[in-house]
Design a protein around this motif. Sequence first.
Motif, PDB file in Angstrom:
ATOM      1  N   ILE A  57       0.843  -1.192   0.000  1.00  0.00           N
ATOM      2  CA  ILE A  57       0.000   0.000   0.000  1.00  0.00           C
ATOM      3  C   ILE A  57       0.880   1.244   0.000  1.00  0.00           C
ATOM      4  O   ILE A  57       1.854   1.317   0.744  1.00  0.00           O
ATOM      5  CB  ILE A  57      -0.925   0.021   1.236  1.00  0.00           C
ATOM      6  N   LEU A  58       0.508   2.220  -0.839  1.00  0.00           N
ATOM      7  CA  LEU A  58       1.207   3.499  -0.870  1.00  0.00           C
ATOM      8  C   LEU A  58       0.330   4.558  -0.209  1.00  0.00           C
ATOM      9  O   LEU A  58      -0.804   4.789  -0.634  1.00  0.00           O
ATOM     10  CB  LEU A  58       1.527   3.912  -2.314  1.00  0.00           C
ATOM     11  N   VAL A  59       0.862   5.188   0.849  1.00  0.00           N
ATOM     12  CA  VAL A  59       0.167   6.254   1.553  1.00  0.00           C
ATOM     13  C   VAL A  59       0.774   7.585   1.103  1.00  0.00           C
ATOM     14  O   VAL A  59       1.988   7.790   1.216  1.00  0.00           O
ATOM     15  CB  VAL A  59       0.314   6.102   3.087  1.00  0.00           C
ATOM     16  N   VAL A  60      -0.069   8.464   0.568  1.00  0.00           N
ATOM     17  CA  VAL A  60       0.408   9.738   0.031  1.00  0.00           C
ATOM     18  C   VAL A  60      -0.229  10.881   0.807  1.00  0.00           C
ATOM     19  O   VAL A  60      -1.449  11.028   0.832  1.00  0.00           O
ATOM     20  CB  VAL A  60       0.050   9.884  -1.473  1.00  0.00           C
ATOM     21  N   ASP A  61       0.609  11.677   1.460  1.00  0.00           N
ATOM     22  CA  ASP A  61       0.128  12.841   2.203  1.00  0.00           C
ATOM     23  C   ASP A  61       1.306  13.781   2.396  1.00  0.00           C
ATOM     24  O   ASP A  61       2.431  13.315   2.613  1.00  0.00           O
ATOM     25  CB  ASP A  61      -0.449  12.412   3.564  1.00  0.00           C
ATOM     26  N   ASP A  62       1.063  15.083   2.328  1.00  0.00           N
ATOM     27  CA  ASP A  62       2.169  16.027   2.502  1.00  0.00           C
ATOM     28  C   ASP A  62       2.498  16.274   3.972  1.00  0.00           C
ATOM     29  O   ASP A  62       3.502  16.906   4.277  1.00  0.00           O
ATOM     30  CB  ASP A  62       1.913  17.344   1.751  1.00  0.00           C
ATOM     31  N   TYR A  63       1.678  15.742   4.878  1.00  0.00           N
ATOM     32  CA  TYR A  63       1.981  15.849   6.313  1.00  0.00           C
ATOM     33  C   TYR A  63       2.513  14.518   6.822  1.00  0.00           C
ATOM     34  O   TYR A  63       1.795  13.509   6.809  1.00  0.00           O
ATOM     35  CB  TYR A  63       0.735  16.246   7.117  1.00  0.00           C
ATOM     36  N   ALA A  64       3.754  14.529   7.288  1.00  0.00           N
ATOM     37  CA  ALA A  64       4.388  13.305   7.788  1.00  0.00           C
ATOM     38  C   ALA A  64       3.571  12.699   8.927  1.00  0.00           C
ATOM     39  O   ALA A  64       3.455  11.477   9.035  1.00  0.00           O
ATOM     40  CB  ALA A  64       5.814  13.600   8.250  1.00  0.00           C
ATOM     41  N   THR A  65       2.985  13.540   9.781  1.00  0.00           N
ATOM     42  CA  THR A  65       2.186  13.053  10.907  1.00  0.00           C
ATOM     43  C   THR A  65       0.992  12.243  10.409  1.00  0.00           C
ATOM     44  O   THR A  65       0.686  11.173  10.945  1.00  0.00           O
ATOM     45  CB  THR A  65       1.687  14.240  11.761  1.00  0.00           C
ATOM     46  N   MET A  66       0.331  12.735   9.374  1.00  0.00           N
ATOM     47  CA  MET A  66      -0.834  12.019   8.834  1.00  0.00           C
ATOM     48  C   MET A  66      -0.401  10.708   8.193  1.00  0.00           C
ATOM     49  O   MET A  66      -1.095   9.695   8.335  1.00  0.00           O
ATOM     50  CB  MET A  66      -1.567  12.911   7.821  1.00  0.00           C
ATOM     51  N   ARG A  67       0.744  10.709   7.490  1.00  0.00           N
ATOM     52  CA  ARG A  67       1.252   9.451   6.913  1.00  0.00           C
ATOM     53  C   ARG A  67       1.501   8.432   8.014  1.00  0.00           C
ATOM     54  O   ARG A  67       1.167   7.260   7.880  1.00  0.00           O
ATOM     55  CB  ARG A  67       2.538   9.697   6.113  1.00  0.00           C
ATOM     56  N   ARG A  68       2.067   8.898   9.126  1.00  0.00           N
ATOM     57  CA  ARG A  68       2.358   8.002  10.251  1.00  0.00           C
ATOM     58  C   ARG A  68       1.063   7.458  10.856  1.00  0.00           C
ATOM     59  O   ARG A  68       0.969   6.276  11.179  1.00  0.00           O
ATOM     60  CB  ARG A  68       3.198   8.723  11.311  1.00  0.00           C
ATOM     61  N   ILE A  69       0.052   8.312  11.006  1.00  0.00           N
ATOM     62  CA  ILE A  69      -1.240   7.876  11.555  1.00  0.00           C
ATOM     63  C   ILE A  69      -1.859   6.809  10.662  1.00  0.00           C
ATOM     64  O   ILE A  69      -2.297   5.759  11.147  1.00  0.00           O
ATOM     65  CB  ILE A  69      -2.199   9.080  11.711  1.00  0.00           C
ATOM     66  N   VAL A  70      -1.890   7.054   9.352  1.00  0.00           N
ATOM     67  CA  VAL A  70      -2.487   6.092   8.424  1.00  0.00           C
ATOM     68  C   VAL A  70      -1.696   4.785   8.442  1.00  0.00           C
ATOM     69  O   VAL A  70      -2.266   3.693   8.464  1.00  0.00           O
ATOM     70  CB  VAL A  70      -2.592   6.666   6.993  1.00  0.00           C
ATOM     71  N   ARG A  71      -0.362   4.892   8.464  1.00  0.00           N
ATOM     72  CA  ARG A  71       0.484   3.692   8.518  1.00  0.00           C
ATOM     73  C   ARG A  71       0.172   2.881   9.779  1.00  0.00           C
ATOM     74  O   ARG A  71       0.040   1.659   9.729  1.00  0.00           O
ATOM     75  CB  ARG A  71       1.964   4.079   8.492  1.00  0.00           C
ATOM     76  N   ASN A  72       0.033   3.557  10.926  1.00  0.00           N
ATOM     77  CA  ASN A  72      -0.282   2.870  12.184  1.00  0.00           C
ATOM     78  C   ASN A  72      -1.652   2.208  12.133  1.00  0.00           C
ATOM     79  O   ASN A  72      -1.816   1.082  12.613  1.00  0.00           O
ATOM     80  CB  ASN A  72      -0.220   3.858  13.362  1.00  0.00           C
ATOM     81  N   LEU A  73      -2.634   2.892  11.536  1.00  0.00           N
ATOM     82  CA  LEU A  73      -3.968   2.296  11.395  1.00  0.00           C
ATOM     83  C   LEU A  73      -3.899   1.064  10.495  1.00  0.00           C
ATOM     84  O   LEU A  73      -4.513   0.033  10.797  1.00  0.00           O
ATOM     85  CB  LEU A  73      -4.948   3.312  10.803  1.00  0.00           C
TER      86      LEU A  73
ATOM     87  N   TRP B  86      -6.283  14.502  -0.324  1.00  0.00           N
ATOM     88  CA  TRP B  86      -6.755  15.344  -1.420  1.00  0.00           C
ATOM     89  C   TRP B  86      -5.906  16.609  -1.518  1.00  0.00           C
ATOM     90  O   TRP B  86      -5.392  16.946  -2.579  1.00  0.00           O
ATOM     91  CB  TRP B  86      -8.223  15.717  -1.178  1.00  0.00           C
ATOM     92  N   ASN B  87      -5.761  17.323  -0.393  1.00  0.00           N
ATOM     93  CA  ASN B  87      -5.115  18.635  -0.393  1.00  0.00           C
ATOM     94  C   ASN B  87      -3.604  18.524  -0.213  1.00  0.00           C
ATOM     95  O   ASN B  87      -3.118  18.376   0.898  1.00  0.00           O
ATOM     96  CB  ASN B  87      -5.708  19.514   0.722  1.00  0.00           C
ATOM     97  N   MET B  88      -2.898  18.572  -1.347  1.00  0.00           N
ATOM     98  CA  MET B  88      -1.431  18.531  -1.311  1.00  0.00           C
ATOM     99  C   MET B  88      -0.896  19.500  -2.363  1.00  0.00           C
ATOM    100  O   MET B  88      -1.584  19.854  -3.303  1.00  0.00           O
ATOM    101  CB  MET B  88      -0.903  17.127  -1.643  1.00  0.00           C
ATOM    102  N   GLU B  89       0.345  19.887  -2.179  1.00  0.00           N
ATOM    103  CA  GLU B  89       1.068  20.686  -3.174  1.00  0.00           C
ATOM    104  C   GLU B  89       2.311  19.909  -3.560  1.00  0.00           C
ATOM    105  O   GLU B  89       2.847  19.181  -2.738  1.00  0.00           O
ATOM    106  CB  GLU B  89       1.479  22.038  -2.570  1.00  0.00           C
ATOM    107  N   PRO B  90       2.850  20.014  -4.748  1.00  0.00           N
ATOM    108  CA  PRO B  90       2.334  20.774  -5.888  1.00  0.00           C
ATOM    109  C   PRO B  90       1.255  20.026  -6.665  1.00  0.00           C
ATOM    110  O   PRO B  90       0.579  20.612  -7.485  1.00  0.00           O
ATOM    111  CB  PRO B  90       3.580  20.967  -6.760  1.00  0.00           C
ATOM    112  N   MET B  91       1.071  18.737  -6.407  1.00  0.00           N
ATOM    113  CA  MET B  91       0.058  17.950  -7.113  1.00  0.00           C
ATOM    114  C   MET B  91      -0.978  17.473  -6.111  1.00  0.00           C
ATOM    115  O   MET B  91      -0.641  16.792  -5.147  1.00  0.00           O
ATOM    116  CB  MET B  91       0.724  16.742  -7.794  1.00  0.00           C
TER     117      MET B  91
END
Length: 121
Positions: free
Chosen positions: A3-19, A53-58
Amino acid sequence: MKILVVDDYATMRRIVRNLLTQIGYNDVDEAGDGVSALQKLRADKFGLVISDWNMEPMTGLQLLKEIRADNKLSGTPFIMVTAESKTENVVAAKEAGVNNYIVKPFNAETLKQKIQSVIGG
């Protein structure tokens, strides 16, 4: 399944990874934006993308459109994560080919249900 988790906030990536770990998915990679996510997707095989959804630059929506336009990646299951549940966002994501949609905040059970609805099991 990887699974690839894509988020510009490292904290959110960590939360999703833990879930994901809580519900039994341990083969997880991360990308900090859509551009690096596409590079990873083109270099390796992933069974699912979970993207903010909300990330920069893409944005996540742009990433979804890129994946759907790529013959090698177009069949990759895609779950969009967003803080907004506006109808026009849901419609835009559906039109772009999203498989499912999660509104923040969410828990492991919600994530598990969304993944099962997308990949079965």
